[in-house]
Design a protein around this motif. Structure first.
Motif, PDB file in Angstrom:
ATOM      1  N   PRO A  83       0.800  -1.229   0.000  1.00  0.00           N
ATOM      2  CA  PRO A  83       0.000   0.000   0.000  1.00  0.00           C
ATOM      3  C   PRO A  83       0.831   1.278   0.000  1.00  0.00           C
ATOM      4  CG  PRO A  83      -0.132  -1.128   2.124  1.00  0.00           C
ATOM      5  CD  PRO A  83       0.499  -2.079   1.173  1.00  0.00           C
ATOM      6  N   GLN A  84       1.981   1.271   0.655  1.00  0.00           N
ATOM      7  CA  GLN A  84       2.790   2.490   0.703  1.00  0.00           C
ATOM      8  C   GLN A  84       3.250   2.915  -0.691  1.00  0.00           C
ATOM      9  OE1 GLN A  84       2.984   4.169   3.436  1.00  0.00           O
ATOM     10  NE2 GLN A  84       1.994   2.582   4.661  1.00  0.00           N
ATOM     11  N   ASP A  85       3.451   1.942  -1.581  1.00  0.00           N
ATOM     12  CA  ASP A  85       3.871   2.244  -2.953  1.00  0.00           C
ATOM     13  C   ASP A  85       2.673   2.332  -3.898  1.00  0.00           C
ATOM     14  OD1 ASP A  85       6.522   2.129  -2.082  1.00  0.00           O
ATOM     15  OD2 ASP A  85       6.612  -0.034  -2.426  1.00  0.00           O
ATOM     16  N   PHE A  86       1.804   1.343  -3.802  1.00  0.00           N
ATOM     17  CA  PHE A  86       0.675   1.234  -4.718  1.00  0.00           C
ATOM     18  C   PHE A  86      -0.272   2.431  -4.583  1.00  0.00           C
ATOM     19  CE2 PHE A  86      -3.439  -0.369  -6.127  1.00  0.00           C
ATOM     20  CZ  PHE A  86      -3.105  -1.029  -7.304  1.00  0.00           C
ATOM     21  N   LYS A 144       0.237   5.384  -3.205  1.00  0.00           N
ATOM     22  CA  LYS A 144       0.884   6.650  -3.543  1.00  0.00           C
ATOM     23  C   LYS A 144       0.910   6.865  -5.054  1.00  0.00           C
ATOM     24  CE  LYS A 144       5.097   9.283  -2.612  1.00  0.00           C
ATOM     25  NZ  LYS A 144       6.439   9.255  -1.960  1.00  0.00           N
ATOM     26  N   LYS A 145       1.167   5.790  -5.787  1.00  0.00           N
ATOM     27  CA  LYS A 145       1.228   5.876  -7.241  1.00  0.00           C
ATOM     28  C   LYS A 145      -0.109   6.319  -7.827  1.00  0.00           C
ATOM     29  CE  LYS A 145       1.335   2.923 -11.341  1.00  0.00           C
ATOM     30  NZ  LYS A 145       1.473   1.539 -11.841  1.00  0.00           N
ATOM     31  N   TRP A 146      -1.194   5.642  -7.419  1.00  0.00           N
ATOM     32  CA  TRP A 146      -2.490   5.924  -8.019  1.00  0.00           C
ATOM     33  C   TRP A 146      -3.109   7.222  -7.500  1.00  0.00           C
ATOM     34  CZ3 TRP A 146      -3.678   4.065 -12.394  1.00  0.00           C
ATOM     35  CH2 TRP A 146      -3.122   2.840 -12.796  1.00  0.00           C
ATOM     36  N   GLN A 147      -2.824   7.559  -6.269  1.00  0.00           N
ATOM     37  CA  GLN A 147      -3.313   8.841  -5.762  1.00  0.00           C
ATOM     38  C   GLN A 147      -2.657  10.000  -6.508  1.00  0.00           C
ATOM     39  OE1 GLN A 147      -2.745   8.682  -1.510  1.00  0.00           O
ATOM     40  NE2 GLN A 147      -4.143   6.951  -1.279  1.00  0.00           N
ATOM     41  N   GLY A 148      -1.388   9.825  -6.849  1.00  0.00           N
ATOM     42  CA  GLY A 148      -0.682  10.826  -7.642  1.00  0.00           C
ATOM     43  C   GLY A 148      -1.273  10.938  -9.033  1.00  0.00           C
ATOM     44  N   ARG A 149      -1.651   9.788  -9.615  1.00  0.00           N
ATOM     45  CA  ARG A 149      -2.264   9.771 -10.934  1.00  0.00           C
ATOM     46  C   ARG A 149      -3.625  10.473 -10.919  1.00  0.00           C
ATOM     47  NH1 ARG A 149      -1.871   5.896 -15.077  1.00  0.00           N
ATOM     48  NH2 ARG A 149       0.248   5.528 -14.283  1.00  0.00           N
ATOM     49  N   TRP A 150      -4.409  10.202  -9.850  1.00  0.00           N
ATOM     50  CA  TRP A 150      -5.720  10.850  -9.727  1.00  0.00           C
ATOM     51  C   TRP A 150      -5.571  12.371  -9.644  1.00  0.00           C
ATOM     52  CZ3 TRP A 150      -7.367   7.184  -5.161  1.00  0.00           C
ATOM     53  CH2 TRP A 150      -7.661   5.917  -5.690  1.00  0.00           C
ATOM     54  N   ALA A 151      -4.583  12.819  -8.885  1.00  0.00           N
ATOM     55  CA  ALA A 151      -4.387  14.255  -8.696  1.00  0.00           C
ATOM     56  C   ALA A 151      -3.947  14.922  -9.995  1.00  0.00           C
ATOM     57  CB  ALA A 151      -3.358  14.504  -7.594  1.00  0.00           C
ATOM     58  N   SER A 152      -2.993  14.316 -10.697  1.00  0.00           N
ATOM     59  CA  SER A 152      -2.469  14.927 -11.920  1.00  0.00           C
ATOM     60  C   SER A 152      -3.507  14.957 -13.048  1.00  0.00           C
ATOM     61  CB  SER A 152      -1.216  14.180 -12.389  1.00  0.00           C
ATOM     62  OG  SER A 152      -1.526  12.821 -12.701  1.00  0.00           O
ATOM     63  N   SER A 153      -4.397  13.981 -13.052  1.00  0.00           N
ATOM     64  CA  SER A 153      -5.417  13.917 -14.107  1.00  0.00           C
ATOM     65  C   SER A 153      -6.735  14.576 -13.687  1.00  0.00           C
ATOM     66  CB  SER A 153      -5.685  12.459 -14.496  1.00  0.00           C
ATOM     67  OG  SER A 153      -6.205  11.731 -13.389  1.00  0.00           O
ATOM     68  N   ARG A 154      -6.768  15.142 -12.492  1.00  0.00           N
ATOM     69  CA  ARG A 154      -7.964  15.795 -11.955  1.00  0.00           C
ATOM     70  C   ARG A 154      -9.180  14.859 -11.983  1.00  0.00           C
ATOM     71  NH1 ARG A 154     -10.030  19.630 -14.576  1.00  0.00           N
ATOM     72  NH2 ARG A 154     -10.656  21.020 -12.845  1.00  0.00           N
ATOM     73  N   LEU A 181      -5.474   8.955   2.548  1.00  0.00           N
ATOM     74  CA  LEU A 181      -6.496   7.915   2.509  1.00  0.00           C
ATOM     75  C   LEU A 181      -7.054   7.729   1.100  1.00  0.00           C
ATOM     76  CD1 LEU A 181      -8.455   8.825   5.767  1.00  0.00           C
ATOM     77  CD2 LEU A 181      -7.193   6.695   5.372  1.00  0.00           C
ATOM     78  N   GLY A 182      -6.816   8.719   0.226  1.00  0.00           N
ATOM     79  CA  GLY A 182      -7.269   8.603  -1.156  1.00  0.00           C
ATOM     80  C   GLY A 182      -8.747   8.878  -1.350  1.00  0.00           C
ATOM     81  N   ILE A 183      -9.352   9.646  -0.434  1.00  0.00           N
ATOM     82  CA  ILE A 183     -10.777   9.961  -0.554  1.00  0.00           C
ATOM     83  C   ILE A 183     -11.001  10.866  -1.769  1.00  0.00           C
ATOM     84  CG2 ILE A 183     -12.748  11.036   0.606  1.00  0.00           C
ATOM     85  CD1 ILE A 183     -11.513  10.237   3.253  1.00  0.00           C
ATOM     86  N   SER A 184     -12.088  10.629  -2.478  1.00  0.00           N
ATOM     87  CA  SER A 184     -12.301  11.259  -3.788  1.00  0.00           C
ATOM     88  C   SER A 184     -12.867  12.672  -3.695  1.00  0.00           C
ATOM     89  CB  SER A 184     -13.243  10.385  -4.632  1.00  0.00           C
ATOM     90  OG  SER A 184     -14.503  10.223  -3.972  1.00  0.00           O
ATOM     91  N   TYR A 185     -12.155  13.558  -3.034  1.00  0.00           N
ATOM     92  CA  TYR A 185     -12.620  14.937  -2.913  1.00  0.00           C
ATOM     93  C   TYR A 185     -12.174  15.792  -4.094  1.00  0.00           C
ATOM     94  CZ  TYR A 185     -13.784  14.009   1.987  1.00  0.00           C
ATOM     95  OH  TYR A 185     -14.332  13.508   3.133  1.00  0.00           O
ATOM     96  N   ALA A 186     -13.014  16.777  -4.412  1.00  0.00           N
ATOM     97  CA  ALA A 186     -12.653  17.776  -5.421  1.00  0.00           C
ATOM     98  C   ALA A 186     -11.900  18.891  -4.690  1.00  0.00           C
ATOM     99  CB  ALA A 186     -13.904  18.326  -6.101  1.00  0.00           C
TER     100      ALA A 186
END
Length: 330
Positions: free
Chosen positions: A6-9, A11-21, A114-119
């Motif tokens: 989880p520490q790697d996985f 972080k990777k996808w949360q970063g992707r979500w942020a960069s792609s809005r 936590l990766g919660i889907s906030y705008a």
């Protein structure tokens, strides 16, 4: 099957979500809209499991709706004005703004982890002037329409926190934050004439056909509208005052045997001065006032009262009735 780290996985996808809005939202008439909002957090400390439990539930709803094709707005903000944030700042000897902004930054990082889907592009705090200027604007409009007014009224007071407490914030006679025994004080306060809209609100509840009946009953009871009459009983003797009562059964007025005042009634302190035992009178009143108000109404505490020794005159038949003080009256 690769190992889940989880520490790697995450972080990777949360970063992707942020960069792609991924969780930001734009106007899209082609899709149905869904607005998902949880209670804003008090930034008086760091996020704990209570926050996580609440916000994860909202996140599940938002993600489910998004997967079903809805254009989801899932914003977040900070309820940053109020006593919890101020008390936290005082406790740690830090300026309230610095303390509040620091807590917001820390809690935001926790929720993002936590990766919660906030705008997050729509984030705001109620201590931002861009937000509270509208609170001030709204208050001025209500004042101009005579919907905001001042009057004296009794309140629960915590001498340690130096603030007013709601009835729900008094637990077994003490402050829910510090446990200090609360007092009843008469203070001048601001009020809103929400009763002016009682009829309109009650009528609107009939349109909430999908609401549970239990919730609707609670709302109707909270509005508490009832039709009746106000009657003034004149005190006898040298005590010049009227006791105004409200009744929904005017036909029962000829059977009145006593008037019962709450311990918080504005006449109580004046009545104590006429008592043959002022000390005992005031002691009983303080005991009643220190009891939990909700428990007094629900019957959780034993009903008690005492005769003030004073009497009042029934304006309908002229009969003389005793004046009592009791804990089950608010």
């Amino acid at each position: 099957m690769s190992e889940y780290k989880p520490q790697d996985f995450d972080k990777k996808w949360q970063g992707r979500w942020a960069s792609s809005r991924t969780f930001e939202v734009n106007v899209d008439p082609a899709r149905p809209k869904f607005y998902c909002l949880e209670m804003f957090a008090y930034p008086s400390g760091h996020a704990h499991v209570g926050h996580v439990r609440n916000y994860i539930i909202g996140d599940v709803v938002a993600r489910t709706k998004r997967m079903l094709g809805f254009n989801v707005l899932h914003p977040f903000g900070w309820d940053a004005f109020g006593l919890p944030a101020e008390n936290a700042a005082i406790k740690h000897g830090i300026h309230p703004e610095k303390s509040t902004r620091g807590n917001i930054s820390h809690m935001k990082a926790q929720l993002q982890r936590l990766g919660i889907s906030y705008a997050w592009e729509r984030e705001f705090a109620t201590c931002d002037s861009s937000y509270y200027k509208w609170n001030q604007w709204l208050f001025v409009r209500m004042f101009e329409k005579d919907l905001a007014y001042r009057k004296r009224s009794s309140v629960n007071w915590c001498p340690e926190c130096d603030t007013v407490l709601a009835n729900e914030q008094v637990v077994e006679g003490g402050c829910w934050r510090c446990g200090t025994l609360t007092e009843i004080r008469d203070l001048e306060q601001w009020f809103f004439r929400i009763t002016k809209y009682a009829d309109e609100i009650l009528e609107a509840t009939g349109k909430l056909t999908k609401w549970p009946e239990k919730v609707l009953s609670m709302q109707k009871n909270w509005i508490g509208r009832s039709e009746g009459s106000k009657i003034k009983f004149r005190m006898e003797g040298d005590f010049e005052a009227d006791i105004e009562i409200f009744t929904t059964r005017l036909d029962t007025v000829f059977g009145v045997t006593a008037l019962i005042l709450s311990p918080e009634h504005p006449l109580v302190d004046r009545l104590s001065l006429l008592s043959s035992d002022k000390s005992d009178f005031q002691k009983k009143v303080l005991e009643f006032r220190s009891q939990d108000r909700s428990a007094r109404l629900s019957g959780e505490v034993e009903k008690e009262g005492f005769n003030t020794g004073q009497r009042a005159r029934n304006p309908f038949d002229g009969s003389s009735v005793e004046v009592w003080i009791a804990n089950f009256v608010l």
